[in-house]
Design an enzyme around this catalytic site. Structure first.
Site, PDB file in Angstrom:
ATOM      1  N   LYS A 110      98.238  24.845  10.433  1.00  0.00           N
ATOM      2  CA  LYS A 110      98.752  23.540  10.857  1.00  0.00           C
ATOM      3  C   LYS A 110      97.682  22.722  11.585  1.00  0.00           C
ATOM      4  CE  LYS A 110     103.213  24.528   9.852  1.00  0.00           C
ATOM      5  NZ  LYS A 110     103.215  25.890   9.338  1.00  0.00           N
TER       6      LYS A 110
HETATM    7  C1  LIG Z   1     103.965  26.480   8.326  1.00  0.00           C
HETATM    8  C2  LIG Z   1     103.449  27.739   7.805  1.00  0.00           C
HETATM    9  C3  LIG Z   1     103.618  28.116   6.468  1.00  0.00           C
HETATM   10  C4  LIG Z   1     104.415  27.263   5.487  1.00  0.00           C
HETATM   11  O1  LIG Z   1     103.813  26.048   5.187  1.00  0.00           O
HETATM   12  P1  LIG Z   1     104.682  24.851   4.601  1.00  0.00           P
HETATM   13  O2  LIG Z   1     103.775  23.691   4.511  1.00  0.00           O
HETATM   14  O3  LIG Z   1     105.794  24.632   5.596  1.00  0.00           O
HETATM   15  O4  LIG Z   1     105.210  25.293   3.288  1.00  0.00           O
HETATM   16  C5  LIG Z   1     103.049  29.295   6.045  1.00  0.00           C
HETATM   17  N1  LIG Z   1     102.368  30.099   6.896  1.00  0.00           N
HETATM   18  C6  LIG Z   1     102.200  29.776   8.188  1.00  0.00           C
HETATM   19  C7  LIG Z   1     101.464  30.705   9.067  1.00  0.00           C
HETATM   20  C8  LIG Z   1     102.725  28.589   8.690  1.00  0.00           C
HETATM   21  O5  LIG Z   1     102.540  28.277   9.972  1.00  0.00           O
END
Ligand SMILES: *Cc1c(COP(=O)(O)O)cnc(C)c1O
Length: 495
Positions: A110
């Site tokens: 993120k």
């Molecule tokens: C948010 C997240 C995901 C999923 O990503 P999306 O964009 O919501 O599909 C997968 N792995 C981790 C560690 C995350 O923080």
């Protein structure tokens, strides 16, 4: 390029306005109709640095900003925040390539987008001549919240509120959020799961808009979730970066198709892969990887999206999601039919389910391969990859690794596969220790240290000493109280 609501052709916005608003006023998401008209020479991008690549791609996707402006914003967003200027390195693991997206300030993928979003938001505020403070509302399954607060911390003209499911995030994620500093951050647990928190946030947006609850108060709402296009756009860049790495290493020739395995929750990360493909990058299959909450695996194989099913808490909690918001953008871009999307989303909210038309299902079949695994499969993958290759994966990455394995077995003539690695294994140390055959124990912080001692893989700096940091946020509220909580806080001059 103009953005419009996925549910209404008449609701249009510039990219700056779309970033500022977070989501469209009718409950839809701001989306391009198509990326076909975007002029971007993808081949020319491959020789650039990650940050130069980012400037070009982001200026193409968010044309309210010139390329020169965007280059400065990219610098401001990323300089010194990641472990290297490369931002998202690739690592060879057996026959596969792992794209490490977790080398940022909070050790989750993120960070790639949430380092950029505050800078975009501030620039969009200026561009649109808005004086109001921006109050960011964010629901998190664990990683977005921390990364968003870190990104928006002490950014003038912005405040951020984060809601996470009470007991639904890992102890490390919980501690990361509860110890967050900054004068403009606020975080609360919500009794319920992630979908409850996300639905709560969407309802607050709708209520504030409908009833003008913040009118004249000098505050307006926006979102740091991937429903915000400013959150999605920066994620497109690393698909190009990974492809460029494969070309540079001689593993592929320019033009060869590359498949990407994506651990999927809210469908933002994988949608960014679809954007990359639409921009011309030779993306083969997008492998949609799910944990036991395999609603997307079922959807992509049947065309029926049905959230009337049990919700499981898994060792990959950031993917414990039953309503994947960004799927709405995909349905819109494939069908180019806002009325259809409005209808499907109405069905989803009224009955918890919808079915896409056959023509749309055929398009999905061409783009995606879907696979899932439960916690047993997740841990088995972590153990196997550690023993065979000495590479330590987190639980989410492991789900993608296992999905890629299923894909390769089903499609023996596949090309190069890139696995998106979305978190540091130190964010989920108990599950990872267990996967390596150790007794995890009760204490996650002790587990982090044992994992480091056992594997010799260095713990990220930001997670070291987490236990000793003072807890600053302890609120726990009911779902029904979210709106009042937000309105109360919005009116307080200081937090
Ligand atoms: C948010 C997240 C995901 C999923 O990503 P999306 O964009 O919501 O599909 C997968 N792995 C981790 C560690 C995350 O923080």
């Amino acid at each position: 390029m103009i953005y419009q609501s996925t549910r209404n052709d008449d609701l249009k916005a510039s990219s700056a306005q779309a970033i500022l608003d977070g989501m469209a006023k009718d409950g839809g998401l701001y989306s391009p109709v198509s990326l076909a008209e975007v002029a971007l020479d993808w081949r020319a991008l491959l020789s650039l640095s990650t940050q130069d690549m980012a400037a070009k791609i982001l200026a193409a996707l968010l044309p309210s900003f010139s390329e020169t402006e965007m280059a400065a914003l990219v610098q401001q967003a990323y300089a010194g925040k990641f472990e290297s200027d490369e931002l998202t390195p690739t690592v060879r693991v057996g026959d596969d390539t792992v794209l490490e997206l977790f080398r940022g300030p909070t050790s989750a993928f993120k960070d790639v987008a949430l380092a950029m979003l505050p800078v975009l938001m501030t620039a969009a505020r200026k561009k649109c001549g808005v004086d109001d403070d921006i109050l960011i509302l964010t629901a998190t399954s664990g990683d977005t919240g921390k990364a968003a607060m870190e990104g928006f911390r002490n950014v003038p003209g912005t405040r951020i509120m984060v809601f996470y499911p009470y007991g639904g995030v890992s102890p490390v994620q919980q501690a990361q959020m509860a110890t967050q500093d900054g004068d403009n951050v606020c975080v609360s647990a919500v009794r319920g799961n992630f979908d409850d928190a996300q639905t709560g946030v969407k309802r607050i947006f709708a209520a504030v808009e409908r009833e003008g609850l913040l009118r004249g108060k000098g505050v307006r709402l926006s979102s740091a979730n991937s429903i915000n296009i400013g959150r999605l756009a920066p994620q497109v860049v690393y698909y190009f970066k990974a492809y460029a790495d494969l070309v540079k290493s001689g593993r592929i020739a320019v033009g060869d198709a590359v498949d990407f395995a994506v651990p999927t929750g809210n469908f933002g990360d994988i949608l960014a892969g679809y954007f990359a493909k639409e921009l011309g990058l030779p993306v083969g299959k997008l492998i949609c990887a799910s944990n036991a909450n395999n609603i997307l695996t079922d959807f992509l194989s049947t065309g029926v999206y049905d959230r009337n099913r049990p919700f499981y808490k898994t060792v990959s909690p950031s993917m414990d999601i039953l309503v994947s918001s960004n799927l709405e953008r995909l349905l819109f871009m494939l069908s180019k039919d806002a009325d259809l999307v409005a209808r499907l989303m109405k069905n989803l909210s009224e009955t918890g389910a919808y079915e896409v038309p056959a023509s749309l299902k055929e398009q999905l079949d061409l783009l995606f391969f879907a696979a899932c695994c439960d916690d047993g499969g997740t841990k088995a993958a972590i153990g196997e990859v550690w023993r065979r290759y000495g590479y330590l994966m987190d639980t989410h990455t492991a789900v993608a690794y296992e999905a890629a394995r299923q894909y390769k077995a089903a499609c023996p003539d596949h090309g190069s596969v890139v696995i998106l690695s979305t978190a540091s294994p130190y964010k989920f140390p108990a599950a990872v220790l267990e996967a390596l055959g150790e007794e995890p124990g009760e204490d996650e912080f002790a587990a982090m240290e044992r994992l480091e001692a056992l594997t010799g893989v260095p713990m990220p700096k930001n997670l070291r000493g987490l236990r000793e940091r003072p807890v600053r946020h302890r609120d726990v509220i009911d779902r029904a109280d979210m709106l009042n909580y937000v309105l109360d806080k919005a009116m307080q001059a200081r937090w």
